[in-house]
Design a protein around this motif. Sequence first.
Motif, PDB file in Angstrom:
ATOM      1  N   PRO A 143     109.324  33.284  23.942  1.00 37.75           N
ATOM      2  CA  PRO A 143     109.821  33.069  22.575  1.00 37.75           C
ATOM      3  C   PRO A 143     111.079  33.895  22.336  1.00 37.75           C
ATOM      4  CG  PRO A 143     107.451  33.527  22.599  1.00 37.75           C
ATOM      5  CD  PRO A 143     107.942  33.790  23.977  1.00 37.75           C
ATOM      6  N   ASP A 144     112.006  33.348  21.542  1.00 36.48           N
ATOM      7  CA  ASP A 144     113.271  34.037  21.313  1.00 36.48           C
ATOM      8  C   ASP A 144     113.085  35.391  20.640  1.00 36.48           C
ATOM      9  OD1 ASP A 144     114.792  32.029  22.445  1.00 36.48           O
ATOM     10  OD2 ASP A 144     115.028  30.935  20.558  1.00 36.48           O
ATOM     11  N   PHE A 145     112.136  35.479  19.698  1.00 32.54           N
ATOM     12  CA  PHE A 145     111.961  36.722  18.942  1.00 32.54           C
ATOM     13  C   PHE A 145     110.490  36.914  18.601  1.00 32.54           C
ATOM     14  CE2 PHE A 145     111.440  38.889  14.879  1.00 32.54           C
ATOM     15  CZ  PHE A 145     112.189  40.030  15.043  1.00 32.54           C
ATOM     16  N   VAL A 146     109.972  38.096  18.929  1.00 34.35           N
ATOM     17  CA  VAL A 146     108.606  38.468  18.557  1.00 34.35           C
ATOM     18  C   VAL A 146     108.654  39.881  17.990  1.00 34.35           C
ATOM     19  CG1 VAL A 146     106.266  38.973  19.369  1.00 34.35           C
ATOM     20  CG2 VAL A 146     107.483  36.972  20.250  1.00 34.35           C
ATOM     21  N   HIS A 147     108.030  40.069  16.827  1.00 33.67           N
ATOM     22  CA  HIS A 147     107.907  41.403  16.235  1.00 33.67           C
ATOM     23  C   HIS A 147     106.466  41.858  16.390  1.00 33.67           C
ATOM     24  CE1 HIS A 147     109.186  44.752  13.719  1.00 33.67           C
ATOM     25  NE2 HIS A 147     108.009  44.666  13.120  1.00 33.67           N
ATOM     26  N   LEU A 148     106.303  43.056  16.969  1.00 36.66           N
ATOM     27  CA  LEU A 148     104.975  43.583  17.240  1.00 36.66           C
ATOM     28  C   LEU A 148     104.682  44.776  16.336  1.00 36.66           C
ATOM     29  CD1 LEU A 148     106.494  43.098  20.339  1.00 36.66           C
ATOM     30  CD2 LEU A 148     104.057  43.030  20.872  1.00 36.66           C
ATOM     31  N   VAL A 149     103.446  44.857  15.881  1.00 31.63           N
ATOM     32  CA  VAL A 149     102.962  45.999  15.103  1.00 31.63           C
ATOM     33  C   VAL A 149     101.718  46.529  15.807  1.00 31.63           C
ATOM     34  CG1 VAL A 149     102.070  46.795  12.894  1.00 31.63           C
ATOM     35  CG2 VAL A 149     103.876  45.066  12.951  1.00 31.63           C
ATOM     36  N   GLY A 150     101.750  47.807  16.147  1.00 40.43           N
ATOM     37  CA  GLY A 150     100.628  48.372  16.884  1.00 40.43           C
ATOM     38  C   GLY A 150     100.434  47.725  18.234  1.00 40.43           C
ATOM     39  N   GLY A 151     101.511  47.233  18.825  1.00 38.45           N
ATOM     40  CA  GLY A 151     101.429  46.601  20.137  1.00 38.45           C
ATOM     41  C   GLY A 151     100.980  45.165  20.124  1.00 38.45           C
TER      42      GLY A 151
ATOM     43  N   VAL B  30     106.582  35.514  15.116  1.00 37.68           N
ATOM     44  CA  VAL B  30     107.248  34.822  16.205  1.00 37.68           C
ATOM     45  C   VAL B  30     108.282  33.856  15.618  1.00 37.68           C
ATOM     46  CG1 VAL B  30     105.442  33.040  16.342  1.00 37.68           C
ATOM     47  CG2 VAL B  30     106.974  33.412  18.286  1.00 37.68           C
ATOM     48  N   VAL B  31     109.485  33.867  16.211  1.00 41.44           N
ATOM     49  CA  VAL B  31     110.585  33.021  15.746  1.00 41.44           C
ATOM     50  C   VAL B  31     111.262  32.417  16.964  1.00 41.44           C
ATOM     51  CG1 VAL B  31     112.794  32.946  14.509  1.00 41.44           C
ATOM     52  CG2 VAL B  31     110.964  34.452  13.695  1.00 41.44           C
ATOM     53  N   ASP B  32     111.639  31.161  16.859  1.00 34.81           N
ATOM     54  CA  ASP B  32     112.415  30.509  17.911  1.00 34.81           C
ATOM     55  C   ASP B  32     113.629  29.837  17.280  1.00 34.81           C
ATOM     56  OD1 ASP B  32     112.009  30.469  20.779  1.00 34.81           O
ATOM     57  OD2 ASP B  32     112.134  28.298  20.648  1.00 34.81           O
ATOM     58  N   ALA B  33     114.801  30.075  17.862  1.00 32.97           N
ATOM     59  CA  ALA B  33     116.050  29.523  17.328  1.00 32.97           C
ATOM     60  C   ALA B  33     116.398  28.232  18.062  1.00 32.97           C
ATOM     61  CB  ALA B  33     117.177  30.533  17.475  1.00 32.97           C
TER      62      ALA B  33
ATOM     63  N   SER C 224     113.568  47.313   7.617  1.00 32.41           N
ATOM     64  CA  SER C 224     112.595  47.108   6.545  1.00 32.41           C
ATOM     65  C   SER C 224     111.142  47.110   6.968  1.00 32.41           C
ATOM     66  CB  SER C 224     112.894  45.766   5.851  1.00 32.41           C
ATOM     67  OG  SER C 224     112.794  44.690   6.779  1.00 32.41           O
ATOM     68  N   SER C 225     110.835  47.134   8.244  1.00 29.63           N
ATOM     69  CA  SER C 225     109.442  46.970   8.673  1.00 29.63           C
ATOM     70  C   SER C 225     109.080  47.962   9.765  1.00 29.63           C
ATOM     71  CB  SER C 225     109.208  45.544   9.190  1.00 29.63           C
ATOM     72  OG  SER C 225     109.506  44.587   8.208  1.00 29.63           O
ATOM     73  N   ARG C 226     107.799  48.247   9.854  1.00 33.95           N
ATOM     74  CA  ARG C 226     107.293  49.050  10.953  1.00 33.95           C
ATOM     75  C   ARG C 226     107.171  48.165  12.189  1.00 33.95           C
ATOM     76  NH1 ARG C 226     103.180  46.940   8.149  1.00 33.95           N
ATOM     77  NH2 ARG C 226     101.212  46.436   9.215  1.00 33.95           N
ATOM     78  N   GLY C 227     106.939  48.796  13.318  1.00 33.99           N
ATOM     79  CA  GLY C 227     106.760  48.017  14.530  1.00 33.99           C
ATOM     80  C   GLY C 227     108.025  47.947  15.358  1.00 33.99           C
ATOM     81  N   VAL C 228     108.003  47.086  16.371  1.00 33.05           N
ATOM     82  CA  VAL C 228     109.126  46.940  17.287  1.00 33.05           C
ATOM     83  C   VAL C 228     109.381  45.460  17.537  1.00 33.05           C
ATOM     84  CG1 VAL C 228     107.618  47.066  19.328  1.00 33.05           C
ATOM     85  CG2 VAL C 228     110.034  47.636  19.547  1.00 33.05           C
ATOM     86  N   SER C 229     110.650  45.098  17.696  1.00 34.18           N
ATOM     87  CA  SER C 229     111.038  43.708  17.940  1.00 34.18           C
ATOM     88  C   SER C 229     111.435  43.526  19.396  1.00 34.18           C
ATOM     89  CB  SER C 229     112.203  43.308  17.037  1.00 34.18           C
ATOM     90  OG  SER C 229     111.851  43.417  15.671  1.00 34.18           O
ATOM     91  N   VAL C 230     111.117  42.366  19.950  1.00 33.67           N
ATOM     92  CA  VAL C 230     111.419  42.059  21.353  1.00 33.67           C
ATOM     93  C   VAL C 230     112.064  40.683  21.423  1.00 33.67           C
ATOM     94  CG1 VAL C 230     110.500  41.778  23.687  1.00 33.67           C
ATOM     95  CG2 VAL C 230     109.462  43.442  22.126  1.00 33.67           C
TER      96      VAL C 230
END
Length: 398
Positions: free
Chosen positions: A291-299, A304-307, A268-274
């Motif tokens: 961090p458990d999850f970071v979604h980047l757009v344009g680098g 940011v999400v932490d479980a 559903s979104s542009r960018g890349v998840s790490v």
Amino acid sequence: MTRLELRENGGWTAAPFEPLTVERACATGLLESRIVATGPQVKPQLNRVGAVSIGDHEFVVQPKAQFSSVLFMLGYAADPGFRPEEVSGEGTEIFPAIAETFARLLERALGRGVLQGYRRLDETAVAIRGRIRFSDQMSRRGGQLLPVELTVDEYTVDIAENQILQAALRMLLALPRVSSDARRRLVHLESKLVGVTPLRAGLPLPSWQPSRLNERFHSSLRFAALLLARLAPSTTGDGERIASFVVNMAEAFEGFVTAGLTEAFAESSRGVSVGQYPTHLDQERRQPIRPDFVHLVGGRPAVVVDAKYKTGAPRVEDLYQMLAYCTVLGLNEGTLIYLAGESNATPRVAHIAGSTVAVHTSRLDVARSPESLLGELRELARGLSPQLAAPAARVPYR
């Protein structure tokens, strides 16, 4: 059979076993023990679930969810192509659930035949095929023309993928309490891997590369690696059989959330998840944080999400941690994902005093079906998507 059932993170319980049996069970990492006046007692290690079978005795730590949800979270974290319908384990038996799940995965993968591939071999022969190893020919044979030192690319079933699958099958066939139907199917599946060299015990698994050619085997291979890392059938010095399967639920939960959000954002979104995004707390780069999850757009980080494998109200230490993540990443919002509890399912937000950072809290109900778990994560991703348009406070450093 003497069977002791415990609940995840439960308290001390009397263990009607010999001290040596209790000691062996605790060595797997599932339990801890103590001796009191009435005899040995055991309790589960923090956030550990699974089972240990020692001869005719069995220790089982039941998870908050069903074992089917546990296996699905593990499988999905390793491979987001893992299908919910492949998972067994609606009851309280983990070893039969593992065997049934793997049988389903491998039956689907082998439905179109056994995987074959090229394997590079060095051989000595009198007929030339492949490539001559001239340096070895000169050093070993001198001026002789025959035999010839060769390197051959052989098309065979004896490849890393099949070796891993065979090792998992043989390990599952050594488990106790596997149903006769599942055992029959596992034996049939192993018979299809004739010509595959068995892996030697104690050595690392051979490496394999995901590709279009082995795509239908990805789920079964990753689940096999997962089993080989966690299952431990063995025999004691006195011939007693031991089998164990232990899961750290905190790690399983974090891995599942990361994989689920990565897939949801990709749709559903542009960018890349790490996942496990590498950065540092300090400008001197001496204190790494992940961090458990970071979604980047344009680098640049946008989400940011932490479980957290916890229930109850947000903890102060978790809010501090998310504040640090947001500060380092240059974000005004961050999200903590907790386990759903009986009275705290309502999302909350904490606005940090003296800061522009707001920490949101969402909850995931691991007791729900695998399909529902994925649905919850997709819904969470949709709720996080507006943050992608929010401007970062400043350029983060790594």
